[in-house]
Design a protein around this motif. Structure first.
Motif, short mmCIF file in Angstrom:
data_model
loop_
_atom_site.label_atom_id
_atom_site.label_comp_id
_atom_site.label_asym_id
_atom_site.label_seq_id
_atom_site.Cartn_x
_atom_site.Cartn_y
_atom_site.Cartn_z
N SER A 34 37.67 42.62 50.77
CA SER A 34 37.17 42.67 49.39
C SER A 34 35.68 42.99 49.35
O SER A 34 34.97 42.81 50.34
N THR A 65 35.35 33.62 40.01
CA THR A 65 35.82 35.00 40.01
C THR A 65 37.27 35.09 40.45
O THR A 65 38.08 35.79 39.83
N LEU A 69 40.72 36.31 38.40
CA LEU A 69 41.64 37.34 38.89
C LEU A 69 43.09 36.86 38.82
O LEU A 69 44.00 37.68 38.69
#
Length: 71
Positions: A34, A65, A69
């Motif tokens: 990522s 975060t 997601l």
């Protein structure tokens, strides 16, 4: 994230992710590949991932975060 991660918690500079049995390495590889600059590296087990972050603030940011997601 929604299908593969059950929980996301922060422990100091580490984000701890719990997954279904046998899927920790799949999520770990995704995190390693990522673009998240907060992640220094990961340690993956059968159903748990430790993502080491540069600071406690980075760990909190990363956890938020990743939770977003999963929605």
């Amino acid at each position: 994230m929604h299908d593969w991660v059950h929980t996301i918690d922060v422990a100091a500079t580490i984000v701890v992710l719990k997954t279904p049995p046998g899927t920790g390495h799949l999520v770990g590889v995704a995190l390693d590949e990522s673009p998240f600059p907060e992640i220094v590296g990961t340690i993956c087990g059968d159903d748990t991932i430790f993502a080491a972050c540069r600071s406690a603030a980075d760990a909190v940011t990363l956890a938020a975060t990743l939770r977003d997601l999963g929605r």
